[in-house]
Design a protein around this motif. Structure first.
Motif, short mmCIF file in Angstrom:
data_model
loop_
_atom_site.label_atom_id
_atom_site.label_comp_id
_atom_site.label_asym_id
_atom_site.label_seq_id
_atom_site.Cartn_x
_atom_site.Cartn_y
_atom_site.Cartn_z
N LYS A 9 1.21 -0.91 0.03
CA LYS A 9 -0.28 -0.24 0.00
C LYS A 9 0.98 1.09 0.19
O LYS A 9 1.71 1.16 0.72
CB LYS A 9 -0.85 0.07 0.99
N GLU B 136 -1.86 9.19 -10.28
CA GLU B 136 -3.39 10.01 -9.84
C GLU B 136 -4.56 9.08 -9.93
O GLU B 136 -5.84 9.61 -9.55
CB GLU B 136 -2.67 11.08 -9.68
N MET C 148 -5.59 6.34 -9.63
CA MET C 148 -4.92 4.50 -9.26
C MET C 148 -5.80 5.89 -7.50
O MET C 148 -6.01 6.08 -7.00
CB MET C 148 -4.21 3.63 -8.94
N ASP C 149 -6.28 3.76 -7.12
CA ASP C 149 -7.22 4.24 -5.59
C ASP C 149 -5.98 3.79 -4.50
O ASP C 149 -5.89 3.12 -4.38
CB ASP C 149 -8.26 3.28 -5.43
N ASP D 293 -5.11 5.18 -1.48
CA ASP D 293 -5.86 5.26 -0.27
C ASP D 293 -6.53 3.76 0.50
O ASP D 293 -5.88 3.69 1.49
CB ASP D 293 -6.78 6.62 -0.25
N HIS D 294 -6.82 3.08 -1.36
CA HIS D 294 -7.55 1.80 0.21
C HIS D 294 -6.62 0.53 -0.29
O HIS D 294 -7.27 -0.19 0.10
CB HIS D 294 -8.93 2.04 -0.35
N GLU D 295 -6.69 0.80 -2.19
CA GLU D 295 -5.69 -0.95 -2.43
C GLU D 295 -4.56 -0.25 -2.58
O GLU D 295 -4.04 0.48 -2.81
CB GLU D 295 -6.71 -0.84 -3.85
N SER E 262 -1.99 -2.65 -10.89
CA SER E 262 -2.85 -3.16 -10.00
C SER E 262 -2.79 -4.64 -9.85
O SER E 262 -2.11 -5.11 -9.93
CB SER E 262 -4.57 -2.96 -10.97
#
Length: 533
Positions: A375, A415, A417-418, A420-422, A446
């Motif tokens: 992460k 920017e 891509m998620d 904060d969570h993935e 990913s």
């Protein structure tokens, strides 16, 4: 070992000799496994080789086997066989050609076919480059067997001892904690009522657990821990008030208390960590007041009164921190997460993807590719001297954190891509130059994209300890010349250090040249040279 499935001690000795980059890349390890399980035929060039090679299923694994073969087939003496072993380490062609002729001549005298003998010698030369000293491997195998036995039958005690042995090394602790979880053993947070300096095997109801050692908490010194345990041995702590009344507050100060609270060591007193931290000044003051009262009571008529020397800590309990904040406090004081891990919900998916953990970066070979999964904890944007934008990413995985540098194009991709969570996957190239390791990010993906990505990761052989020799300044001057000649002739991958001793003390020289361990036998023949390590 999952592929080999060793059934005897000889198998363990062999796999330790073969589980190295050279033998693995040459296919020797695969050949050994296939032969053991009957999927590949075991053949011997001469019947006389069977007693020598049967324990290793016909594969030449050890230096000792090389010596036995040249004795049995080539008629060499034991000393002559050792000469062959050393010559193979040097790889001097003229010397090898001469010995091949001697071997073939000796084989003919013993009634063997010359051509087959020459083929055998060529085979020996091929394997000798990977040959390992069996006596070394046997010593490692004994330790491997003993530790495997302990891990299999006493897993809690074994892992607790392992954690204790590395309790000052956060990187190792993180790795072992991950193994504890993999084994399905519960690792309980530290508890001021139960924990010792070291990690310990204990029970939580009927469940066997490993209790976190107080000695592994950052900011809590051994002096403070010893004073806590000494007070606890007199009588168990009944409450927070009782605890702060009986510990030595000069040793268990505010800094120590903060670390104990953040790590969860004081959870047993029934307050949330938030309540304890927000009231820490009150707790410290109560402890200091109690300490003063004890001092005054020493010569007082009422000195034996428990009420006079007991602190009264009355604080209001508060709702606990968010789970993420609790994890952060644990990482701050213990170096990792103990109540859980931010990536736990992805663990099963991540473990199915072949990747490298942050703790294994030192094992990656120079120039190799690697895949890191983790992460993005932090992105720091910078501008290079040439005016180009780049970013430094702090990536967290199950074993810790690693920093990766990315250029503007990849920053732009992040920017979208998620982060904060993935968790994300990073295909990198690792370059090593002396003491520096540079990691160049080639691709950001990913988890789903990384499943289709081919990454070829090469592991480098762990460098061995340096060879250290010592000579006295009063020795003959030609000793240095002889040593220098040996160092040049026995080039390898081990460091070589020379200690020159005199009446004024010792001077240590680190030679730039790396040497092969076969130099040890040659050095032992020089009078006045002492091998230190």
């Amino acid at each position: 070992n999952e592929r080999l499935k060793p059934t005897n001690f000889e198998d363990i000795i062999a796999v330790l000799a073969l589980y190295r980059p050279g033998p693995m890349e040459s296919g020797m390890l695969d050949d050994f496994v296939e032969r053991k399980h009957g999927r590949a035929k075991i053949t011997y060039m001469f019947d006389e080789l069977e007693p020598i090679l049967k324990p290793t299923y016909g594969v030449i694994v050890y230096q000792e086997q090389v010596m036995q073969i040249v004795q049995t087939i080539g008629g060499f003496s034991l000393g002559g066989a050792d000469v062959v072993r050393r010559a193979m380490g040097k790889k001097i062609k003229s010397e090898m050609d001469r010995l091949k002729g001697e071997f073939a001549d000796g084989a003919v005298k013993k009634g063997f076919d010359r051509k087959k003998a020459e083929e055998l010698f060529d085979l020996i030369v091929k394997f000798a480059g990977y040959g390992f000293n069996k006596s070394h491997s046997a010593a490692y195998a004994m330790i491997t067997f003993q530790t495997s036995y302990l891990k299999a039958y006493y897993p809690q005690e074994f892992m607790a001892a392992l954690l204790t042995s590395e309790q000052d090394n956060t990187d190792k602790i993180v790795k072992y904690v991950d193994e504890v979880k993999r084994l399905g053993i519960k690792l309980a947070p530290p508890d001021i009522k139960k924990s010792f300096i070291e990690f310990s095997a204990t029970k939580d109801g009927d469940e066997e657990v490993i209790l976190f050692g107080l000695g592994a908490i950052k900011g809590v010194g051994k002096t403070a821990i010893k004073s806590i345990i000494k007070a606890r041995e007199e009588k168990q702590f009944e409450s927070l008030s009782d605890f702060i009344s009986r510990v030595d507050t000069t040793k268990v100060n505010k800094k120590v208390l903060e670390s104990l609270i953040k790590s969860g060591s004081l959870d047993c007193f029934g307050y949330s960590r938030r309540a304890l931290l927000e009231n820490i000044e009150h707790i410290v003051s109560a402890g200091a007041e109690c300490a003063r009262a004890k001092k005054m009571a020493e010569n007082s008529l009422f000195g034996d009164s428990a009420e006079m020397v007991t602190a009264r800590v009355e604080i209001e309990d508060l709702d606990e921190f968010d789970p993420r904040d609790i994890l952060d406090l644990e990482k701050e004081t213990m170096g990792f997460y103990i109540s859980g891990h931010p990536l736990d919900s992805y663990r099963e998916e991540i473990e199915k993807i072949p990747h490298t953990l942050s703790s294994d970066i030192d094992t990656i070979a120079d120039g190799s590719e690697a895949l890191f999964i983790g992460k993005v904890e932090e992105v720091t944007t910078k501008i290079s001297k040439k005016g180009n934008k780049f970013g430094i990413l702090n990536i967290m995985d199950f074993h810790g954190n690693i920093e990766l540098t990315v250029f503007e194009k990849m920053l732009n991709k992040l920017e979208g891509m998620d982060i904060d969570h993935e968790p994300l996957a990073f295909k990198v190239q690792v370059n090593k130059d002396n003491q520096f390791t540079r990691i160049r990010v080639m691709k950001i993906m990913s988890l789903d994209e990384s499943k289709k990505e081919h990454v070829q990761t090469k592991i480098e052989e762990k460098p061995k300890e340096p060879i250290i020799v010592k000579i006295n300044l009063s020795q003959k001057s030609d000793i240095l010349d002889r040593l220098y000649g040996l160092v040049k002739n026995f080039q390898g991958n081990r460091e070589f250090k020379l200690i020159i001793s005199s009446t004024r003390g010792d001077v240590v020289f680190d030679l730039r040249d790396r040497v092969d361990e076969s130099i040890i036998n040659e050095i032992s023949n020089i009078e006045g040279v002492e091998k230190v390590a």
